[in-house]
Scaffold this active site. Structure first.
Site, PDB file in Angstrom:
ATOM      1  N   GLU A 292       1.917  -8.463  34.242  1.00  0.00           N
ATOM      2  CA  GLU A 292       1.950  -9.853  34.728  1.00  0.00           C
ATOM      3  C   GLU A 292       2.505  -9.913  36.142  1.00  0.00           C
ATOM      4  O   GLU A 292       3.083 -10.910  36.563  1.00  0.00           O
ATOM      5  CB  GLU A 292       2.791 -10.723  33.775  1.00  0.00           C
ATOM      6  CG  GLU A 292       2.088 -10.958  32.457  1.00  0.00           C
ATOM      7  CD  GLU A 292       2.913 -11.779  31.480  1.00  0.00           C
ATOM      8  OE1 GLU A 292       3.650 -12.673  31.918  1.00  0.00           O
ATOM      9  OE2 GLU A 292       2.808 -11.509  30.269  1.00  0.00           O
TER      10      GLU A 292
ATOM     11  N   GLY B  33       6.183 -16.868  41.272  1.00  0.00           N
ATOM     12  CA  GLY B  33       6.618 -15.795  42.170  1.00  0.00           C
ATOM     13  C   GLY B  33       5.474 -15.203  42.978  1.00  0.00           C
ATOM     14  O   GLY B  33       4.306 -15.222  42.556  1.00  0.00           O
TER      15      GLY B  33
ATOM     16  N   GLY C   4       5.735 -18.008  36.571  1.00  0.00           N
ATOM     17  CA  GLY C   4       4.510 -17.759  37.327  1.00  0.00           C
ATOM     18  C   GLY C   4       4.462 -18.219  38.778  1.00  0.00           C
ATOM     19  O   GLY C   4       3.411 -18.070  39.407  1.00  0.00           O
TER      20      GLY C   4
ATOM     21  N   ARG D 238      11.367  -7.502  29.205  1.00  0.00           N
ATOM     22  CA  ARG D 238      11.381  -8.807  29.860  1.00  0.00           C
ATOM     23  C   ARG D 238      10.082  -9.574  29.600  1.00  0.00           C
ATOM     24  O   ARG D 238      10.056 -10.785  29.558  1.00  0.00           O
ATOM     25  CB  ARG D 238      11.549  -8.538  31.360  1.00  0.00           C
ATOM     26  CG  ARG D 238      11.642  -9.720  32.261  1.00  0.00           C
ATOM     27  CD  ARG D 238      11.877  -9.170  33.664  1.00  0.00           C
ATOM     28  NE  ARG D 238      12.043 -10.196  34.662  1.00  0.00           N
ATOM     29  CZ  ARG D 238      12.990 -10.168  35.587  1.00  0.00           C
ATOM     30  NH1 ARG D 238      13.874  -9.212  35.620  1.00  0.00           N
ATOM     31  NH2 ARG D 238      13.066 -11.109  36.489  1.00  0.00           N
TER      32      ARG D 238
ATOM     33  N   CYS E  82       3.697 -12.573  41.095  1.00  0.00           N
ATOM     34  CA  CYS E  82       3.449 -12.898  39.684  1.00  0.00           C
ATOM     35  C   CYS E  82       1.967 -13.119  39.413  1.00  0.00           C
ATOM     36  O   CYS E  82       1.275 -13.733  40.220  1.00  0.00           O
ATOM     37  CB  CYS E  82       4.123 -14.208  39.295  1.00  0.00           C
ATOM     38  SG  CYS E  82       5.880 -14.173  39.482  1.00  0.00           S
TER      39      CYS E  82
HETATM   40  P1  XMP Z   1       9.349 -14.638  44.750  1.00  0.00           P
HETATM   41  O1  XMP Z   1       8.308 -15.699  44.942  1.00  0.00           O
HETATM   42  O2  XMP Z   1      10.649 -14.991  45.352  1.00  0.00           O
HETATM   43  O3  XMP Z   1       9.571 -14.592  43.159  1.00  0.00           O
HETATM   44  O4  XMP Z   1       8.847 -13.297  45.183  1.00  0.00           O
HETATM   45  C1  XMP Z   1      10.570 -13.813  42.559  1.00  0.00           C
HETATM   46  C2  XMP Z   1      10.669 -14.178  41.089  1.00  0.00           C
HETATM   47  O5  XMP Z   1       9.454 -13.877  40.397  1.00  0.00           O
HETATM   48  C3  XMP Z   1       9.744 -13.565  39.026  1.00  0.00           C
HETATM   49  N1  XMP Z   1       9.104 -12.298  38.721  1.00  0.00           N
HETATM   50  C4  XMP Z   1       7.910 -12.198  38.105  1.00  0.00           C
HETATM   51  N2  XMP Z   1       7.112 -13.140  37.553  1.00  0.00           N
HETATM   52  N3  XMP Z   1       5.565 -11.463  36.969  1.00  0.00           N
HETATM   53  C5  XMP Z   1       5.939 -12.758  36.956  1.00  0.00           C
HETATM   54  O6  XMP Z   1       5.203 -13.611  36.444  1.00  0.00           O
HETATM   55  C6  XMP Z   1       6.317 -10.461  37.502  1.00  0.00           C
HETATM   56  O7  XMP Z   1       5.947  -9.297  37.496  1.00  0.00           O
HETATM   57  C7  XMP Z   1       7.556 -10.858  38.093  1.00  0.00           C
HETATM   58  N4  XMP Z   1       8.565 -10.156  38.662  1.00  0.00           N
HETATM   59  C8  XMP Z   1       9.481 -11.077  39.045  1.00  0.00           C
HETATM   60  C9  XMP Z   1      11.248 -13.514  38.888  1.00  0.00           C
HETATM   61  O8  XMP Z   1      11.656 -14.716  38.280  1.00  0.00           O
HETATM   62  C10 XMP Z   1      11.717 -13.394  40.325  1.00  0.00           C
HETATM   63  O9  XMP Z   1      13.008 -13.887  40.538  1.00  0.00           O
END
Ligand code: XMP
Length: 520
Positions: A453, A341, A339, A439, A344
């Site tokens: 999410e 990201g 969470g 995922r 996210c």
């Molecule tokens: P940043 O902050 O670098 O984060 O943009 C990238 C990381 O976020 C995760 N990720 C998600 N987490 N919902 C989530 O809760 C999503 O839809 C999602 N898509 C990616 C993932 O770990 C990525 O490396």
């Protein structure tokens, strides 16, 4: 002199991780909640080393990984990351065969040789080429011309790609095959750049060299600009991350695919990962939102049994129990982050997740016990966050920071005069529909009730990965200089933390000024 290096007055305020985090165990802390205390230093930022080992046989020259997301990492991004010393994890929201060829592209990449140059055909009009340049935002206007079988017909020089000639056919404007400088791919030998460098020196004013095969099919393009860039780069501090055969490193993400009975589809998974291994993949990441589950554990065990030497990343977790579980299943490196990201919404939708610095501390201690490594995944928006994350982890995974780069998949869009690229969470509705639902433990069938999410967003276009990484690396090196850390192990050993108040946080950013230029 020695007496000025440490003072007991500091100790109650600036505490090492093992004191600081347990003392703050009633609150989840993230990057902006803390700051690092400086220490006596004899280390200049430029002398710091950033190499990191994530698993046996997986060594990077910078501790930065691009996320396995469908708007962040495909082969172009993975190539750029590896050339800079890092790693790209190719996402899995694409047909398995396509993921295999993306990995092949990275592993077969010869730096400086554009293997699939944009080509045009003799029947097109110059107006078509101008429209393509405009649409794709190409920064170049010279194109090889090939016939329908891929055979070289000539070169369309940039100086005729002008609106005044829009109605002319390319066949009228091209430089004919006989006048185009080419080299047979067999002649490129082991060091294509040295060979091309020699060619450009011998051919005054020629900027493009086309690579062909024995049948005169176009096989690539080398430009003088790239050759000069690479020659300068060879003196650079951070070398490309390569495998033992001198090929760029590349990672790929896989999902826990299930069969019609809801069981792990072992046959399909093993066939696919076998294909990745055949193509030379250096690491496979089992990427899920919740890694501390039977399904992910089973998947990691299956892969570990079948591929005993293949470095495995698994996640995501935010607890010591999660790290211990995945390590026991056979993972070498564990992704930490639920969470944080930038796209996210897991914490909002599901009400779970732990702020990143606290999660990293808890996981890092379990990882040390299990002799596995930790990857800080998500929530990084600036180089200072990376420095903080690296005090507790062996590398960081970033999505948002790279999503606006030229090398990220997707087209640039213009909105009110500004350029943007799409960036979406792998748990967003659109990404899950495209394949990533597993995922997040959902079915990709839209008829099923799913709770996204992640959000679909835009990032401002930010140029090349080289440029973005140069900024980030400069920041990491500065941080290490402030702590007197010559390498990442020393950074982890030396870090001392203190919490920051909201006023302290405001103080940390530019304030009480009219900003003319941002810091980046
Ligand atoms: P940043 O902050 O670098 O984060 O943009 C990238 C990381 O976020 C995760 N990720 C998600 N987490 N919902 C989530 O809760 C999503 O839809 C999602 N898509 C990616 C993932 O770990 C990525 O490396």
């Amino acid at each position: 002199m020695a007496a000025t290096r440490n003072s007991g007055f500091d100790d109650p305020f600036y505490q090492p991780a093992d004191k600081f985090f347990p003392a703050n165990n009633n609150i989840g802390l993230t990057f902006d909640d803390i700051t690092l205390a400086t220490l006596y230093s004899e280390i200049l930022p430029r002398d710091t080393q950033l190499d990191t080992t994530l698993a046996d046989g997986l060594h990077l020259n910078i501790p930065v990984i691009s996320s396995d997301m469908d708007t962040v990492t495909e082969s172009r991004m993975a190539i750029a990351m590896a050339l800079n010393g890092g790693l790209g994890l190719i996402h899995y929201n694409l047909p398995e065969r396509e993921q295999l060829s993306q990995v092949s592209r990275v592993k077969n990449h010869v730096h400086g040789l554009i293997q699939e140059p944009i080509q045009v055909s003799p029947d097109q009009f110059i107006g078509d080429v101008l429209a393509m340049i405009e649409q794709k935002k190409f920064g170049f206007s010279t194109f090889p011309v090939v016939d329908e079988k891929g055979k070289l017909v000539g070169l369309l020089p940039g100086h005729v790609v002008k609106p005044r000639y829009a109605k002319r056919k390319i066949s009228e404007a091209l430089q004919p095959r006989a006048q185009v400088h080419t080299i047979n791919q067999k002649e490129l030998s082991k060091d294509p750049i040295a060979r091309a460098d020699k060619f450009f020196t011998e051919h005054l004013g020629i900027h493009k060299l086309l690579v062909v095969d024995d049948k005169d099919h176009l096989r690539g393009l080398i430009t003088l600009n790239d050759v000069e860039h690479i020659t300068q780069e060879r003196a650079a501090q951070f070398k490309p991350a390569r495998d033992s055969h001198f090929r760029l490193v590349c990672g790929a993400a896989v999902s826990a695919t299930r069969n019609a009975f809801g069981e792990l589809d072992k046959k399909r998974i093993l066939e696919h990962v076998g294909g990745l291994v055949e193509r030379g993949v250096d690491v496979v990441a089992v990427s899920t939102a919740h890694g501390h589950t039977k399904g992910v554990g089973d998947m990691v065990r299956v892969l570990r049994d079948a591929f005993p030497k293949l470095p495995l990343i698994a996640g995501n977790v935010t607890s010591a129990a999660g790290v211990e579980f995945l390590a026991d299943c056979g993972a070498d490196a564990i992704k930490v982050g639920q969470g944080p990201g930038s796209i996210c919404t897991t914490r909002i939708v599901a009400g779970v997740g732990i702020p990143q610095m606290t999660a990293l501390y808890v996981c890092a201690r379990a990882a040390a016990k299990k002799k596995v490594t930790i990857l800080a995944d998500g929530g990084i928006t600036k180089s200072g966050d990376i420095v903080k994350a690296l005090t507790l982890s062996e590398a960081v995974i970033c999505g948002g920071i790279f999503a606006g780069c030229n090398e990220a998949p997707g087209d640039v869009v213009e909105i009110s005069g500004k350029l943007y690229k799409q960036y979406r969470g792998m748990g967003s509705f659109a990404a899950m529909k495209a394949g990533s639902a597993a995922r997040y433990g959902h079915d990709k069938n839209p008829a099923q009730k799913v709770a996204p999410e992640g959000v679909e967003a835009l990032k401002e276009a930010c140029g090349s990965v080289d440029r973005v990484l140069a900024q980030l690396i400069g920041g990491i090196q500065s941080g290490m200089g402030y702590l007197g850390a010559a390498n990442l192990a020393q950074l982890r050993g030396k870090a001392r933390y203190i919490r920051v108040s909201p006023a302290g946080m405001r103080e940390a950013a530019p304030h009480d000024v009219v900003e003319l230029k941002t810091g980046n």
